[in-house]
Design an enzyme around this catalytic site. Sequence first.
Site, PDB file in Angstrom:
ATOM      1  N   ASN A 116      18.469   9.380   4.056  1.00 15.14           N
ATOM      2  CA  ASN A 116      18.419   8.406   2.955  1.00 15.14           C
ATOM      3  C   ASN A 116      17.189   8.605   2.091  1.00 15.14           C
ATOM      4  OD1 ASN A 116      16.405   5.909   2.909  1.00 15.14           O
ATOM      5  ND2 ASN A 116      16.661   6.498   5.059  1.00 15.14           N
ATOM      6  N   PHE A 120      12.771   1.892  -1.277  1.00 14.30           N
ATOM      7  CA  PHE A 120      12.333   0.480  -1.245  1.00 14.30           C
ATOM      8  C   PHE A 120      13.083  -0.390  -2.251  1.00 14.30           C
ATOM      9  CE2 PHE A 120       7.700   1.260   0.444  1.00 14.30           C
ATOM     10  CZ  PHE A 120       8.219   1.646   1.664  1.00 14.30           C
ATOM     11  N   SER A 180       7.257   5.643   4.748  1.00 19.65           N
ATOM     12  CA  SER A 180       8.547   6.004   4.161  1.00 19.65           C
ATOM     13  C   SER A 180       8.371   7.257   3.305  1.00 19.65           C
ATOM     14  CB  SER A 180       9.067   4.848   3.298  1.00 19.65           C
ATOM     15  OG  SER A 180      10.103   5.335   2.487  1.00 19.65           O
ATOM     16  N   ASN A 182      10.228   8.115   0.889  1.00 18.87           N
ATOM     17  CA  ASN A 182      10.971   7.992  -0.369  1.00 18.87           C
ATOM     18  C   ASN A 182      10.241   7.278  -1.501  1.00 18.87           C
ATOM     19  OD1 ASN A 182      13.252   9.273   0.835  1.00 18.87           O
ATOM     20  ND2 ASN A 182      13.618   7.365   1.932  1.00 18.87           N
ATOM     21  N   THR A 183       8.988   6.883  -1.244  1.00 18.52           N
ATOM     22  CA  THR A 183       8.144   6.355  -2.315  1.00 18.52           C
ATOM     23  C   THR A 183       7.041   7.393  -2.515  1.00 18.52           C
ATOM     24  OG1 THR A 183       8.635   4.048  -1.830  1.00 18.52           O
ATOM     25  CG2 THR A 183       6.552   4.472  -2.959  1.00 18.52           C
ATOM     26  N   LYS A 218       3.499   1.094  10.836  1.00 17.40           N
ATOM     27  CA  LYS A 218       4.650   1.990  11.058  1.00 17.40           C
ATOM     28  C   LYS A 218       4.295   3.385  10.576  1.00 17.40           C
ATOM     29  CE  LYS A 218       9.637   2.346  10.644  1.00 17.40           C
ATOM     30  NZ  LYS A 218      10.857   1.613  10.344  1.00 17.40           N
ATOM     31  N   ASN A 247       9.089   6.173  11.615  1.00 13.92           N
ATOM     32  CA  ASN A 247       9.971   6.118  10.455  1.00 13.92           C
ATOM     33  C   ASN A 247      10.874   7.369  10.444  1.00 13.92           C
ATOM     34  OD1 ASN A 247      10.975   5.318   7.876  1.00 13.92           O
ATOM     35  ND2 ASN A 247       9.029   4.300   7.499  1.00 13.92           N
TER      36      ASN A 247
HETATM   37  C1  LIG Z   1      19.257   3.533   5.092  1.00  6.69           C
HETATM   38  C2  LIG Z   1      17.938   3.347   5.763  1.00  6.69           C
HETATM   39  C3  LIG Z   1      16.979   2.571   5.137  1.00  6.69           C
HETATM   40  C4  LIG Z   1      15.734   2.389   5.742  1.00  6.69           C
HETATM   41  N1  LIG Z   1      14.804   1.601   5.135  1.00  6.69           N
HETATM   42  C5  LIG Z   1      13.612   1.392   5.733  1.00  6.69           C
HETATM   43  C6  LIG Z   1      12.650   0.544   5.134  1.00  6.69           C
HETATM   44  O1  LIG Z   1      12.873  -0.048   4.078  1.00  6.69           O
HETATM   45  N2  LIG Z   1      11.457   0.402   5.766  1.00  6.69           N
HETATM   46  C7  LIG Z   1      11.167   1.026   6.945  1.00  6.69           C
HETATM   47  O2  LIG Z   1      10.069   0.854   7.486  1.00  6.69           O
HETATM   48  N3  LIG Z   1      12.077   1.822   7.545  1.00  6.69           N
HETATM   49  C8  LIG Z   1      13.279   2.004   6.974  1.00  6.69           C
HETATM   50  N4  LIG Z   1      14.200   2.808   7.570  1.00  6.69           N
HETATM   51  C9  LIG Z   1      13.833   3.509   8.818  1.00  6.69           C
HETATM   52  C10 LIG Z   1      14.287   2.746  10.065  1.00  6.69           C
HETATM   53  O3  LIG Z   1      13.673   1.496  10.169  1.00  6.69           O
HETATM   54  C11 LIG Z   1      13.950   3.566  11.341  1.00  6.69           C
HETATM   55  O4  LIG Z   1      12.569   3.716  11.444  1.00  6.69           O
HETATM   56  C12 LIG Z   1      14.594   4.937  11.320  1.00  6.69           C
HETATM   57  O5  LIG Z   1      15.884   4.891  10.738  1.00  6.69           O
HETATM   58  C13 LIG Z   1      14.713   5.541  12.694  1.00  6.69           C
HETATM   59  O6  LIG Z   1      15.517   4.740  13.525  1.00  6.69           O
HETATM   60  P1  LIG Z   1      17.078   5.096  13.818  1.00  6.69           P
HETATM   61  O7  LIG Z   1      17.128   6.524  14.223  1.00  6.69           O
HETATM   62  O8  LIG Z   1      17.472   4.141  14.912  1.00  6.69           O
HETATM   63  O9  LIG Z   1      17.799   4.845  12.552  1.00  6.69           O
HETATM   64  C14 LIG Z   1      15.452   3.000   6.997  1.00  6.69           C
HETATM   65  C15 LIG Z   1      16.430   3.772   7.616  1.00  6.69           C
HETATM   66  C16 LIG Z   1      17.666   3.948   7.020  1.00  6.69           C
HETATM   67  C17 LIG Z   1      18.703   4.780   7.721  1.00  6.69           C
END
Ligand SMILES: Cc1cc2nc3c(=O)[nH]c(=O)nc-3n(C[C@H](O)[C@H](O)[C@H](O)COP(=O)(O)O)c2cc1C
Length: 343
Positions: A116, A120, A180, A182-183, A218, A247
């Site tokens: 993704n 934000f 993140s 993506n920023t 994080k 993350n």
């Molecule tokens: C679509 C999407 C959006 C996410 N948005 C955020 C976010 O806004 N802030 C954040 O700290 N992590 C965000 N994450 C990361 C998740 O919180 C997590 O750290 C990461 O996906 C790893 O966990 P998982 O393998 O169980 O998905 C996002 C993940 C996904 C897939």
Amino acid sequence: MYKLVIRPLLFLFPPEFIHNLSFYIIKIICKIPFVTFILKNKFSLNNKSLNKKIFNLNFKNSIGLAAGFDKNALLIKELSLFGFGHIEIGTVTPKPQNGNKKPRLFRLKSDKSLINRMGFNNDGVELIAKRLENSNADCIIGANIGKNKDTLNQDAWKDYLFCFKKLFHLVDYFVVNVSSPNTPGLRKLQNKNLLSDLLNNLQKENKKHKFKKPILLKISPDSSLNEIDDIITVVEKSKINGIVATNTSIDKSILSNSKTFEEGGISGKGIHKKSTEIIKYISKKTNHRLPIIGVGGISDHKTMIEKFNAGASLVQIYTGWIYEGPSLVKRMNKIMVNELSKN
Ligand SMILES: Cc1cc2nc3c(=O)[nH]c(=O)nc-3n(C[C@H](O)[C@H](O)[C@H](O)COP(=O)(O)O)c2cc1C
């Protein structure tokens, strides 16, 4: 039923569309009498042996919903019916922002992963605070906070502080998101000086309150061990309460089966090993003193136990929940109860 019928159907459509549609459907069906009761019965498991006290907070169980799933606190009451011990909303920024251009979320099915570049997208802290005022979720709520895209890194601490103040009385703990991918430039906030300024400013505000809120940081799975050492030093000096690891990762070599040219952060099965290694490293380096929330690639009981064995006190899931279905949390908690009863 989920993997055989529902998931193949859902996966016929773009992931962000399905995400939003699911929110809409869950919101509507939860308005029907008895549906919340039925969902809670089907998907939650309440058992005293699962209770955990960390950062002075009483968690019903160790499994939480990771940040990014309910960025805008639209559905926390309904999502808590699915058995989570905690839900982390956000990332929340001071001003609302649209995030990156769509499409920005992609499935990597053969790796049970996602990539993704949301950027934000969120409704901004004022509106999200209003929603939190009117919500009554049956679990611990954390707020993951960040900065707006157009805020310079040297001023970033002001954005985090703004969100911290606005949400202080509305959530149980905070997560400072500097990881993140993506920023643009956000991950530079993990550098010693900027991070130290940021965390000290938050702690200064926190100390003004009789009852302080737990603050966690994080971190990215793509940091080098030297960078992680610096982060640990700053975290310990600022006396914040813990780390959320990790993350998403921009390292595409972690994918075994899929190739993608999309930019963004990988989550799901692909990052499990990488993020578990980081948890292990931090836990060892801090003599297991620093609480860690383990997140990244948990998809079943085995991957969850690996996080605990690496040193996590709590865990979170996001991508695994999409691939494995809504009964995953109850299934994992059931096995935990069985394991705990053996000890
Ligand atoms: C679509 C999407 C959006 C996410 N948005 C955020 C976010 O806004 N802030 C954040 O700290 N992590 C965000 N994450 C990361 C998740 O919180 C997590 O750290 C990461 O996906 C790893 O966990 P998982 O393998 O169980 O998905 C996002 C993940 C996904 C897939």
